[in-house]
Design an enzyme around this catalytic site. Structure first.
Site, PDB file in Angstrom:
ATOM      1  N   LYS A 179      -9.100  -1.610   5.531  1.00 20.17           N
ATOM      2  CA  LYS A 179      -9.416  -2.080   4.180  1.00 20.17           C
ATOM      3  C   LYS A 179      -8.387  -3.108   3.707  1.00 20.17           C
ATOM      4  CE  LYS A 179      -9.787   2.249   3.104  1.00 20.17           C
ATOM      5  NZ  LYS A 179      -9.965   3.611   2.696  1.00 20.17           N
ATOM      6  N   HIS A 218       0.850  -1.192   0.000  1.00 20.70           N
ATOM      7  CA  HIS A 218       0.000   0.000   0.000  1.00 20.70           C
ATOM      8  C   HIS A 218       0.881   1.235   0.000  1.00 20.70           C
ATOM      9  CE1 HIS A 218      -3.351   2.673   0.743  1.00 20.70           C
ATOM     10  NE2 HIS A 218      -2.552   3.319   1.573  1.00 20.70           N
ATOM     11  N   ARG A 270     -15.424  12.330   7.527  1.00 19.94           N
ATOM     12  CA  ARG A 270     -14.125  12.994   7.718  1.00 19.94           C
ATOM     13  C   ARG A 270     -13.857  13.982   6.589  1.00 19.94           C
ATOM     14  NH1 ARG A 270     -10.160   8.443   7.625  1.00 19.94           N
ATOM     15  NH2 ARG A 270      -8.592  10.040   7.892  1.00 19.94           N
ATOM     16  N   ASP A 303     -15.718   2.170   7.393  1.00 18.36           N
ATOM     17  CA  ASP A 303     -14.817   3.168   6.807  1.00 18.36           C
ATOM     18  C   ASP A 303     -15.553   4.026   5.786  1.00 18.36           C
ATOM     19  OD1 ASP A 303     -12.158   4.389   6.383  1.00 18.36           O
ATOM     20  OD2 ASP A 303     -12.481   3.649   4.363  1.00 18.36           O
TER      21      ASP A 303
HETATM   22  N1  URA Z   1      -6.615   6.852   2.356  1.00 16.60           N
HETATM   23  C1  URA Z   1      -7.544   6.178   3.057  1.00 16.60           C
HETATM   24  O1  URA Z   1      -8.034   5.153   2.601  1.00 16.60           O
HETATM   25  N2  URA Z   1      -7.912   6.637   4.261  1.00 16.60           N
HETATM   26  C2  URA Z   1      -7.397   7.754   4.809  1.00 16.60           C
HETATM   27  O2  URA Z   1      -7.778   8.116   5.901  1.00 16.60           O
HETATM   28  C3  URA Z   1      -6.421   8.465   4.068  1.00 16.60           C
HETATM   29  C4  URA Z   1      -6.031   7.984   2.844  1.00 16.60           C
END
Ligand code: URA
Length: 459
Positions: free
Chosen positions: A195, A90, A176, A169
């Protein structure tokens, strides 16, 4: 006497607790996450808690509890049936970062399985899914059954998040985004890792960017996030390392959608084009760590050798093409990489001074790429597969006035002026060669060094 059942929880108490600076325990975090996933906690209460968490920060223990609860908030993928070690990579996002197209097939060619759940362009950074969708027919929205079938056949698959995967999320990230609470290490860590870990990974390699194009600009913030993610993922049972890597200039010579696939496929074919050295090197280093963490090589260096062998013998390219075909993509476009590139308008920008390329404001360059048509203004808008920038000179290169510095590819001629102006502000020249060579990889966090870093940061 029968054990007393725990007192019922109320969201208002959890908001007050965080607001006043106390840490929530795992049961309280589990309650909050379940409420976010099912919609039983109203958005205004979740938003208030997010702001309290942003202002007060989350402890390492709260971050762990949040990550695990979010990971478990919906459907999960289990790669166990595939009978191979599952690994992924990632990156915290960058400009020209196309390493996924190399590391996923190379790790698969080394005998691993790579279930990669990726994202779209975000802010100034490009999106892996948008780039792949430049291939005619390529499908990124697979069901988990289809995902497993592609992985079984090819060893690697790159897909989008399904609606049922990590629903907490989805709800929290949208809030957010609208409440100014994105840039919090604990919240970022839980969002990214929940994730990744929902894909059932045995091992994970994180590429945390630093420099002018990084998501977190301050080095100490990026280091804290890297250490937090390594310690959190390790505590959740996934072997993890983080490489801190340079995003002080775009990675490689191409940034955009199809143009990044051109560069990736050239490298997978074993070609060594000038300007692509850093993508090749970083991809092999990341893949080397994946092979090592998966237990297939005694060290990351030995893993690097295996990954390079898979690049040189063409097995990485074969996995990539098999994956494209299995996901519905038309592989004939790779027969003529530049022939398929049909931008609506092209402009060569020449160096406006003689000297050495000193600085590249990579966030600004990322915005230039997006505004050429490679990115979107609003979620859900289509992107132009052919838009992007090809850089003819990299940081530290000596250039003469009038020499081509970059070629801009846009949807239409009217879109060229603003990115050209951005590019001209973003690149600076110096009269002398730059003194310091910026390392591609500046630091590596393993479980031990990450835990020590967190202890020092908290003390
Ligand atoms: N990418 C994500 O998936 N989540 C975050 O909080 C920031 C970048």
């Amino acid at each position: 006497m029968p054990a007393l059942s725990p007192a019922p929880l109320h969201m208002i108490d959890l908001i007050r607790k965080k607001r006043d600076g106390s840490a929530l325990d795992a049961r309280e975090i589990g309650f909050l996450v379940a409420g976010a996933a099912t919609g039983s906690i109203p958005p205004e209460q979740l938003a208030a808690w997010l702001m309290a968490a942003w202002l007060r920060g989350l402890s390492v223990e709260e971050t762990r509890a949040l990550t695990v609860a979010m990971r478990d908030s919906g459907e999960k993928f289990s790669p166990a049936r595939l009978g191979k070690v599952a690994v992924d990579k990632h990156s915290t996002g960058g400009v020209g970062d196309k390493t996924s197209f190399l590391v996923a097939p190379l790790a698969a060619a080394c005998g691993l399985v790579v279930p990669m759940i990726s994202g779209r362009a975000l802010g100034h950074t490009g999106g892996t899914l948008d780039k792949l969708e430049a291939i005619p027919g390529f499908r990124t929205a697979l069901t988990l059954t289809e995902f497993e079938a592609v992985l079984g056949k090819c060893g690697a698959s790159i897909v989008s998040q399904t609606p049922a995967l990590v629903p907490a999320d989805r709800a929290l990230y949208a809030l957010r985004d609208r409440t100014g609470t994105v840039e919090s290490p604990g919240l970022i860590c839980a969002s990214i890792l929940s994730k990744k870990l929902a894909a059932g990974l045995d091992a994970l390699v994180l590429d945390v960017k630093t420099g002018s194009g990084a998501f977190l600009r301050k080095r100490e913030d990026a280091e804290y996030l890297a250490a937090l993610m390594v310690a959190t993922a390790e505590a959740a049972g996934t072997r993890t390392v983080a490489l801190m890597t340079d995003m002080g200039q775009p990675l490689g010579r191409m940034a955009g959608n199809w143009v990044e696939l051109i560069e990736s496929v050239e490298l997978l074919r074993g070609e060594r084009p000038a300007g692509s050295e850093d993508v090749r090197e970083l991809s092999l280093r990341l893949a080397g760590w994946m092979v090592h963490l998966a237990g297939k090589a005694a060290s990351a260096e030995a893993g690097h050798i295996q990954a390079e062998a898979a690049l040189v013998d063409g097995s990485g390219l074969r996995v990539f093409l098999a994956m494209v075909e299995a996901q519905g993509g038309d592989v004939r476009v790779f027969d003529n990489l530049s022939g398929f590139h049909k931008p609506g308008a092209t402009r060569v920008v020449e160096a406006w001074e003689s000297g050495w390329v000193a600085e590249m404001d990579t966030t600004a360059l990322g915005w230039a790429v997006q505004r050429l048509g490679a990115g979107r203004e609003k979620a859900g808008e289509p992107v132009d597969p052919h838009a992007g920038i090809e850089f003819h000179a990299r940081r530290g290169a000596r250039v003469q006035k009038g020499q081509p510095l970059a070629t801009l590819y846009a949807t239409r001629a009217a879109l060229l002026a603003e990115p050209e102006a951005i590019l001209k502000r973003a690149v600076t020249f110096s009269a002398t060669p730059p003194h310091a060579v910026v390392p591609l990889i500046s630091r590596i966090f393993t479980r031990e060094t990450a835990e020590a870093h967190l202890r020092d940061a908290i003390r």
